[in-house]
Write a protein that holds these residues in place. Structure first.
Motif, PDB file in Angstrom:
ATOM      1  N   LYS A  39       0.605  -0.851   0.049  1.00 12.76           N
ATOM      2  CA  LYS A  39       0.421   0.264  -0.199  1.00 12.76           C
ATOM      3  C   LYS A  39       0.554   1.402  -0.243  1.00 12.76           C
ATOM      4  CE  LYS A  39      -4.221   2.153   2.013  1.00 12.76           C
ATOM      5  NZ  LYS A  39      -5.372   1.749   3.232  1.00 12.76           N
ATOM      6  N   PRO A  40       2.253   1.604   0.920  1.00  8.87           N
ATOM      7  CA  PRO A  40       2.554   3.045   1.156  1.00  8.87           C
ATOM      8  C   PRO A  40       3.212   2.837  -0.788  1.00  8.87           C
ATOM      9  CG  PRO A  40       3.690   1.607   2.817  1.00  8.87           C
ATOM     10  CD  PRO A  40       2.635   0.353   1.813  1.00  8.87           C
ATOM     11  N   GLY A  41       3.422   2.468  -0.981  1.00  7.76           N
ATOM     12  CA  GLY A  41       3.874   2.381  -2.645  1.00  7.76           C
ATOM     13  C   GLY A  41       3.444   2.278  -4.054  1.00  7.76           C
ATOM     14  N   TRP A  42       2.097   2.031  -3.567  1.00  8.39           N
ATOM     15  CA  TRP A  42       0.698   2.504  -4.757  1.00  8.39           C
ATOM     16  C   TRP A  42       0.378   3.788  -4.343  1.00  8.39           C
ATOM     17  CZ3 TRP A  42      -1.774  -2.871  -3.170  1.00  8.39           C
ATOM     18  CH2 TRP A  42      -0.738  -3.954  -4.204  1.00  8.39           C
ATOM     19  N   ALA A  43      -0.868   4.233  -5.948  1.00  9.82           N
ATOM     20  CA  ALA A  43      -1.900   5.043  -5.854  1.00  9.82           C
ATOM     21  C   ALA A  43      -2.507   4.667  -5.192  1.00  9.82           C
ATOM     22  CB  ALA A  43      -1.753   5.239  -7.631  1.00  9.82           C
ATOM     23  N   PRO A  44      -3.233   5.859  -4.612  1.00  8.78           N
ATOM     24  CA  PRO A  44      -4.551   5.113  -4.065  1.00  8.78           C
ATOM     25  C   PRO A  44      -5.652   4.317  -5.021  1.00  8.78           C
ATOM     26  CG  PRO A  44      -4.612   7.766  -3.718  1.00  8.78           C
ATOM     27  CD  PRO A  44      -3.116   7.141  -4.567  1.00  8.78           C
ATOM     28  N   GLU A  45      -5.770   4.677  -5.893  1.00  6.59           N
ATOM     29  CA  GLU A  45      -6.070   4.269  -7.181  1.00  6.59           C
ATOM     30  C   GLU A  45      -5.733   2.246  -7.408  1.00  6.59           C
ATOM     31  OE1 GLU A  45     -10.336   3.534 -10.222  1.00  6.59           O
ATOM     32  OE2 GLU A  45      -9.169   4.615  -7.533  1.00  6.59           O
ATOM     33  N   THR A  46      -4.318   2.665  -7.039  1.00  5.75           N
ATOM     34  CA  THR A  46      -3.854   1.553  -7.478  1.00  5.75           C
ATOM     35  C   THR A  46      -4.472   0.309  -6.352  1.00  5.75           C
ATOM     36  OG1 THR A  46      -2.213   2.142  -8.892  1.00  5.75           O
ATOM     37  CG2 THR A  46      -1.756  -0.160  -7.608  1.00  5.75           C
ATOM     38  N   CYS A  47      -4.007   1.137  -4.903  1.00  7.06           N
ATOM     39  CA  CYS A  47      -4.672  -0.026  -4.108  1.00  7.06           C
ATOM     40  C   CYS A  47      -6.272  -0.211  -3.848  1.00  7.06           C
ATOM     41  CB  CYS A  47      -4.055   1.089  -2.780  1.00  7.06           C
ATOM     42  SG  CYS A  47      -4.793   0.221  -1.265  1.00  7.06           S
ATOM     43  N   ARG A  48      -6.854   0.691  -4.579  1.00 10.24           N
ATOM     44  CA  ARG A  48      -8.645   0.413  -4.375  1.00 10.24           C
ATOM     45  C   ARG A  48      -8.483  -0.693  -4.893  1.00 10.24           C
ATOM     46  NH1 ARG A  48     -12.710   0.417  -7.152  1.00 10.24           N
ATOM     47  NH2 ARG A  48     -11.889   1.662  -9.504  1.00 10.24           N
TER      48      ARG A  48
END
Length: 90
Positions: A39-48
């Motif tokens: 999660k810390p390395g991902w963009a919010p949309e990628t995480c979602r």
């Protein structure tokens, strides 16, 4: 048991540790740990999107599996499911 050269307390402790390892290796726990790690390395949309695919497709089908014994084919079969209805795979 002592006569057989076995320590019953050590065997019980080993059994408890094995059960704990197996519980930690359940697919839902491993998936949650992986998502938290990434999660810390991902963009919010990628995480979602990753959380959506994990929670919608993977966990319902693999919730009773252990990652220590999960065959690659089983995971690949589950992942192939959501790929079929997407517009890019028509």
């Amino acid at each position: 048991m002592w006569r057989e050269g076995k320590d019953p307390n050590a065997e019980r402790a080993a059994d408890r540790e094995a059960k704990k390892r197996n519980a930690e290796a359940s697919f839902p726990k491993a998936a949650a740990a992986w998502l938290a790690f990434r999660k810390p390395g991902w963009a919010p949309e990628t995480c979602r999107k990753a959380e959506y695919v994990t929670n919608t497709y993977l966990i319902p089908k693999l919730r009773r599996k252990s990652i220590t014994t999960l065959p690659t084919k089983d995971a690949a079969d589950v992942l192939a499911g959501p790929a079929v209805p997407t517009p890019t795979h028509r």
